[in-house]
Each structure stands twice: as structure tokens, then as C-alpha cells.
Design an enzyme around this catalytic site. Sequence first.
Site, mmCIF file in Angstrom:
data_model
loop_
_atom_site.group_PDB
_atom_site.id
_atom_site.type_symbol
_atom_site.label_atom_id
_atom_site.label_comp_id
_atom_site.label_asym_id
_atom_site.label_seq_id
_atom_site.Cartn_x
_atom_site.Cartn_y
_atom_site.Cartn_z
ATOM 1 C CG HIS A 19 -1.927 -1.023 1.325
ATOM 2 N ND1 HIS A 19 -2.051 -1.821 2.439
ATOM 3 C CD2 HIS A 19 -2.886 -1.426 0.460
ATOM 4 C CE1 HIS A 19 -3.049 -2.671 2.259
ATOM 5 N NE2 HIS A 19 -3.571 -2.455 1.056
ATOM 6 C CE LYS A 43 -11.453 -7.002 2.488
ATOM 7 N NZ LYS A 43 -10.253 -6.198 2.164
ATOM 8 N NE ARG A 93 -3.054 -7.572 -3.587
ATOM 9 C CZ ARG A 93 -3.578 -8.628 -2.979
ATOM 10 N NH1 ARG A 93 -2.802 -9.495 -2.388
ATOM 11 N NH2 ARG A 93 -4.880 -8.807 -2.922
ATOM 12 C CB SER A 131 -4.774 -6.339 4.669
ATOM 13 O OG SER A 131 -4.270 -5.088 4.272
#
Length: 163
Positions: A19, A43, A93, A131
Site C-alpha cells: 500500500h 470483512k 496485484r 492485509s
Amino acid sequence: MSSKIGLYTGSFDPVTNGHIDIIKRASCLCDQLYVGVFHNPNKESLFELEIRHLMLSQALEKFMNVTVVMAKNRLAVDLAQELQVTHLIRGLRNPTDFEYEANLEYFNHMLAPSIDTLYFISKNELQPLSSSRIRELIHFQSSLEGLVPQSVITQVEKMNENN
């Protein structure tokens, strides 16, 4: 000449060096870059929103044109319009990220056609960072050196002291 104002959003639970790399690169292209810490209802968060804001703010202190903002129950595109953002910043990504982001961009463009989206492809060495993987390492009290900024390591140490 008009200002280029960017907004890079995410849950940042926690922020990773991947990030930070995207933020660093985007800050070079924007006159002002906002980093929006959002609550993702899909989440389960490890860190409270305020702690994520703190970790990001500490990690980004050296970037003079970057401001961290929080948002809980709103769309990123709504915040972007409020902040007069010209560009949404997104990181990619892998192909799965691309599919997700392409779908998101469709709706963002529908809601705010004047805001463009800029995509930054993660550097090869940072592509594995997510993460969710970092949260797994935290759970097993593994080393986070080189994966996250020091502000995250400090918060994890505080969290472990309290447990």
C-alpha cells in the site's frame, strides 16, 4: 492549470508496504492525494477504524501532499466528489484484483463520470503482500519486518502486550 487530486481507498487492515508503495508513486503524480480508510462490512476487522487511521497517518508523515481521511458508511465515489477528486487511485496485484477493480470502475464511472481511475501495478516483490496474509502472520505472532510500516509493528506490539 487544474490540480490533480487523487483518492486511494481501502480498509488498510493493516496497511502493508505494498500500500505504501502505491501511495508513494501516486503522490508523485497528484498535487494532493487523499488516502481513505474505509470500513468494509464484508470483512471482519482486526484493527478499529481509528487505529488504522493512526497507523496510516504515522506511516505517511513524510509525504507532504498526502492526507489520511476516514469514512465508515459511504461509497468512495461519494467521498471523492466531496473532496473534488479528479482521479481514483487503485492498486493491482494480480488478475483477480483486475477483475474486481474493473467491475468497481464501471459503477464509479456511472456515478461520477468526471472522475478517472488510475491503476498502479504492484512491484513484483510486493505482489504477495495482502492485509489478510498480514493478519494471519499477526495471529501467529510471526515477524512483520519488511512487510509493513513500523507504525503497524508498534500497534501489534501494543496489542500483544494487552493480551
